[in-house]
Design an enzyme around this catalytic site. Structure first.
Site, mmCIF file in Angstrom:
data_model
loop_
_atom_site.group_PDB
_atom_site.id
_atom_site.type_symbol
_atom_site.label_atom_id
_atom_site.label_comp_id
_atom_site.label_asym_id
_atom_site.label_seq_id
_atom_site.Cartn_x
_atom_site.Cartn_y
_atom_site.Cartn_z
ATOM 1 C CE LYS A 58 -0.587 -0.174 5.049
ATOM 2 N NZ LYS A 58 -1.577 -0.252 6.140
ATOM 3 N NE ARG A 93 -6.948 0.212 10.591
ATOM 4 C CZ ARG A 93 -5.685 -0.024 10.227
ATOM 5 N NH1 ARG A 93 -4.791 0.953 10.266
ATOM 6 N NH2 ARG A 93 -5.312 -1.232 9.848
ATOM 7 C CE1 TYR A 99 9.993 32.493 4.042
ATOM 8 C CE2 TYR A 99 10.334 30.114 3.944
ATOM 9 C CZ TYR A 99 10.042 31.315 3.316
ATOM 10 O OH TYR A 99 9.811 31.334 1.966
#
Length: 380
Positions: A54, A153, A275
């Protein structure tokens, strides 16, 4: 073992992104994946061992990994989604069995049939739809039935399993290849949920027609023979992730990720880096910026380092979309130049190490690897 052809791969499989054009190089050792499969097979003895592919083979290339595993005799694969199964079928040919773990979206049954896929039935709704597909096809269709043994699940709830036992026609037209479930806490060997789930799995599968059983994932294989049943479904362990957290990793590392240096510079004390000026130089520093960032799957919250010839080069400031700044002051001046490669994953830092720095798991690191790399497949 099937006799389907496997795709032959050269030792340097040039992908759509050339090495010259890419900002980073991902090297996948298919020989190491094959060795990991052999190690798992040795642990399982006579029990069959599938390969879970997967998320594009956990980000490493389902087609290439499948080809390697087929050379080791693997002839059963699991994917998460129907689209993954359709793509994999085109690669592996007609021989191997391919199971779709999440089951089929409503109305997609004809596509699964056309690709010769096996569904994993997770609910009464999916069961009804596959039964109708079998009736329409005029033949029995293969499937695995997944029961929910406690993970909440995927899988048929206990009440749905009990309903099947009361409906004599519930499984008409369905060839039940496996009854399966999934362990929630297998990476914690002492967790009481493991035995609780195993016992619930025994109870639920006893309600269904006799069929081979499958429960163990990568970590489940290491819980012992009582969890092995007839088929194990390793995924992460194949790709080098430690299935036994807290103990030495019994698997080989299978990848190396290296990023190119885009620029080097020197800064003085007080210079802000990146940043938000999240870091200010505490003294004169030598810096290198690499062409690699969170768009390539390196999580922005990560705090880690790269390595060059065994020397650790800490990240400074924030991870940007396409770049990260390294402190290279530990290297001799001029040692690291533009175009050189620094290691992010490999001998100096495993996938599990990187995941620990990011406060996540190795699965997320692998599955998030981006598409901008030049990918090399070695030891095919």
């Amino acid at each position: 073992m099937n006799d389907a052809p496997t795709r032959s791969l050269p030792n340097d499989d040039v992908t759509a992104v050339s090495k010259a054009a890419a900002g980073a190089v991902l090297t996948i050792d298919l020989g190491a994946i094959r060795e990991n499969y052999r190690r798992l097979k040795a642990k399982l003895g006579s029990v069959r061992c599938a390969g879970v592919l997967k998320a594009d083979g956990y980000g490493l290339g389902a087609a290439q990994v499948a080809s390697a595993l087929m050379r080791e005799g693997c002839d059963i694969f699991f994917v998460a989604l129907l689209a993954e199964g359709i793509a994999l079928r085109k690669t592996v040919g007609a021989g191997p069995d391919i199971y779709v773990l999440n089951g089929l979206p409503p109305g997609s049954e004809p596509e699964a049939l056309a690709a010769g896929l096996c569904t994993v039935i997770n609910s009464g709704v999916q069961l009804k739809a596959w039964r109708a597909a079998a009736r329409g096809a005029g033949r029995r269709l293969p499937a695995a039935i997944q029961v929910d043994s406690g993970m909440s699940r995927l899988g048929m709830a206990p009440a749905e399993v009990e309903a099947v036992t009361k409906d004599f026609g519930a499984l008409d037209g369905i060839d039940v290849k496996y009854v399966m479930s999934h362990l929630a806490c297998a990476d914690e060997p002492r967790h009481p949920a493991n035995e609780q789930q195993r016992m619930e799995f025994e109870r639920l599968r006893a309600m269904l027609p006799a069929a081979p059983a499958s429960l163990a994932n990568s970590s489940g294989i290491f819980l012992g023979p009582s969890y092995h049943y007839d088929l194990a479904r390793p995924g992460a362990a194949l790709y080098g992730i430690n299935p036994t957290p807290g103990a030495a990793n019994p698997m080989l590392s299978v990848l190396r990720l290296e990023a190119k240096v885009a620029q080097t510079r020197s800064v003085e004390k007080g210079a802000g880096v990146g940043y938000g000026h999240a870091y200010h130089a505490e003294g004169p520093l030598s810096l290198a910026t690499i062409s690699f960032g969170y768009a390539d799957g390196w999580l922005r919250r990560s705090a880690s380092a790269a390595w060059f010839e065994g020397v650790r080069l800490p990240f400074l400031g924030r991870v940007s979309m396409d770049s990260i700044v390294l402190d290279i002051s530990a290297l001799q001046p001029g040692k690291l130049r533009e175009g050189d490669l620094v290691e992010l994953l490999g001998p100096s830092q495993s996938v599990d190490d990187a995941a620990g720095h990011a406060g996540t798991i190795g699965y997320e690191i692998l599955a998030g690897l981006g598409a901008r790399f030049h990918r090399r497949y070695v030891n095919a």
